[in-house]
Design a protein around this motif. Sequence first.
Motif, PDB file in Angstrom:
ATOM      1  N   CYS A  82      24.481  -4.449  18.456  1.00 39.93           N
ATOM      2  CA  CYS A  82      23.460  -3.479  18.073  1.00 39.93           C
ATOM      3  C   CYS A  82      23.625  -2.169  18.832  1.00 39.93           C
ATOM      4  O   CYS A  82      23.663  -2.155  20.062  1.00 39.93           O
ATOM      5  CB  CYS A  82      22.068  -4.065  18.335  1.00 39.93           C
ATOM      6  SG  CYS A  82      20.727  -3.050  17.674  1.00 39.93           S
ATOM      7  N   HIS A  83      23.691  -1.084  18.089  1.00 43.77           N
ATOM      8  CA  HIS A  83      23.782   0.256  18.671  1.00 43.77           C
ATOM      9  C   HIS A  83      22.393   0.696  19.115  1.00 43.77           C
ATOM     10  O   HIS A  83      21.401   0.431  18.447  1.00 43.77           O
ATOM     11  CB  HIS A  83      24.335   1.229  17.630  1.00 43.77           C
ATOM     12  CG  HIS A  83      24.677   2.580  18.165  1.00 43.77           C
ATOM     13  ND1 HIS A  83      23.721   3.538  18.443  1.00 43.77           N
ATOM     14  CD2 HIS A  83      25.877   3.143  18.479  1.00 43.77           C
ATOM     15  CE1 HIS A  83      24.311   4.624  18.892  1.00 43.77           C
ATOM     16  NE2 HIS A  83      25.617   4.422  18.926  1.00 43.77           N
ATOM     17  N   ASP A 101      19.124   3.213  20.025  1.00 40.67           N
ATOM     18  CA  ASP A 101      18.469   4.338  19.378  1.00 40.67           C
ATOM     19  C   ASP A 101      19.100   5.646  19.862  1.00 40.67           C
ATOM     20  O   ASP A 101      19.498   5.765  21.012  1.00 40.67           O
ATOM     21  CB  ASP A 101      16.979   4.341  19.720  1.00 40.67           C
ATOM     22  CG  ASP A 101      16.291   3.040  19.357  1.00 40.67           C
ATOM     23  OD1 ASP A 101      16.621   2.480  18.294  1.00 40.67           O
ATOM     24  OD2 ASP A 101      15.443   2.576  20.140  1.00 40.67           O
ATOM     25  N   ASP A 122      19.334   7.750  11.483  1.00 42.40           N
ATOM     26  CA  ASP A 122      20.466   7.132  12.176  1.00 42.40           C
ATOM     27  C   ASP A 122      20.710   7.811  13.523  1.00 42.40           C
ATOM     28  O   ASP A 122      21.166   7.189  14.460  1.00 42.40           O
ATOM     29  CB  ASP A 122      21.730   7.242  11.319  1.00 42.40           C
ATOM     30  CG  ASP A 122      22.000   5.971  10.538  1.00 42.40           C
ATOM     31  OD1 ASP A 122      21.122   5.088  10.525  1.00 42.40           O
ATOM     32  OD2 ASP A 122      23.085   5.861   9.938  1.00 42.40           O
ATOM     33  N   CYS A 136      29.242  -3.599  14.102  1.00 41.02           N
ATOM     34  CA  CYS A 136      28.232  -2.774  14.749  1.00 41.02           C
ATOM     35  C   CYS A 136      27.161  -2.416  13.718  1.00 41.02           C
ATOM     36  O   CYS A 136      27.462  -2.183  12.549  1.00 41.02           O
ATOM     37  CB  CYS A 136      28.898  -1.516  15.310  1.00 41.02           C
ATOM     38  SG  CYS A 136      27.773  -0.293  16.018  1.00 41.02           S
ATOM     39  N   SER A 139      29.162   1.268  10.317  1.00 41.39           N
ATOM     40  CA  SER A 139      28.424   0.044  10.523  1.00 41.39           C
ATOM     41  C   SER A 139      28.233  -0.660   9.177  1.00 41.39           C
ATOM     42  O   SER A 139      28.452  -0.063   8.127  1.00 41.39           O
ATOM     43  CB  SER A 139      27.051   0.356  11.138  1.00 41.39           C
ATOM     44  OG  SER A 139      26.302   1.175  10.250  1.00 41.39           O
ATOM     45  N   ASN A 148      22.702  -0.777  13.545  1.00 39.86           N
ATOM     46  CA  ASN A 148      21.566  -0.293  14.326  1.00 39.86           C
ATOM     47  C   ASN A 148      20.282  -0.685  13.621  1.00 39.86           C
ATOM     48  O   ASN A 148      20.290  -1.085  12.455  1.00 39.86           O
ATOM     49  CB  ASN A 148      21.657   1.219  14.577  1.00 39.86           C
ATOM     50  CG  ASN A 148      21.315   2.046  13.350  1.00 39.86           C
ATOM     51  OD1 ASN A 148      20.180   2.078  12.897  1.00 39.86           O
ATOM     52  ND2 ASN A 148      22.326   2.731  12.797  1.00 39.86           N
TER      53      ASN A 148
END
Length: 405
Positions: free
Chosen positions: A238-239, A241, A115, A107, A70, A109
């Motif tokens: 957005c990845h 959680d 992470d 991508c 990312s 998060n």
Amino acid sequence: MRQTWRWFGPKDLVSVDDMMQAGVEGVVSALHHVPTGAVWTPEEVALRQAQIGRMADGAPSGLRWEVVESLPVSEDIKKQKGEWRTHLANYKASMRVLRDAGIEVICYNFMPVLDWTRTDLAWRRPNGATCMRFDLVDFAAFDIHILARPGAAESFPPEVVEAAAVRFAQMDEATRAGLARNVVFGLPGAAESFTLDDVRLHLAEYAAVSEERLRTHLVDFLSEVAPLAQELGLRLCCHPDDPPFPLLGLPRVMSTEADYGTVMEAVDIPANGITLCAGSLGTRPDNDLPGMMERLGPRVHFLHLRNVHRDTDAVVGSFYEAEHLGGHTDMVALVGAALREEARRRAEGRADWSIPMRPDHGQDILDDLKRKGQPGYPAIGRLKGLAELRGIMTALSHPALGEGA
């Protein structure tokens, strides 16, 4: 769906040649050595593209760096403290560099500190394969007795607290140290350097950051970068959680369909999109993955296809990373929903009708067990998963069934 493969760079024990033999169409990578918050330079991006473009003997691979995973968001941005404005400007500069290099999908998060979190990076299965596992009792033992976070016991049901005390008492020092290492492995760049005091310091920094505040900071971030992405022809995704429930007292804001709906509506432009990770989202029984693909499909810019087996139907519970067709997510239904979304996009004339996907994670099998590569990213286990997913895609796209049936 475009079949891609995550590659961690020249130090990855799975090589470009291995990717070629797996038959992938594109590569997912990142500049992991560049400090979070710094600008990705054209030279570094070009070097990674050149590395992907050559096999070991120097022959062209024909592969391209197609997805960034990312471009990390700094903790300062998430907290809106310290150098967050500088980091935001640098993020935008990196986006421009990636656009100039021809890379369109980014991508990221917005998870605070961690992470991802697992308690066992090589959990043995009955057939001798190994996989990653999150054991809630082990995690509670870490949180309450090893990290000794104030108020940690209040984060778990009484029966888990009791079981964690028993589990901790049964551990020798080596087992306790190994558990701590596994948990902090999910800290960016922290596999070898982070101490428990480092973790405590990070957690203290988030003591005043509520879920509502973190979500506001995410929307603020996207209000800055998503319009630029739209202008540049980039797609941000957005990845979720991982796992999608609160840990260590940290807030979680991208764990459910409702979370994604709120953020997509708050910054309602096509460039603001979703990485639909079936493995992360699938650890919650209230996440309907095929349904999410149907309802959120127009904003899904990237797919992670992996499966998990949940030990319980509780929202917060233990799980392990199963074979791609062996967990609780109906992978056939999910792939079918993705193919229908692609068909809808083609009918609309969208240039981004083909959604990049990768066989996320995989169990270590056969020679993977000797290779000891990046946890979750074996060569043969991912190849097995890709072959299974490719088979589903081929079957559902067959004219006899009708595309995306």
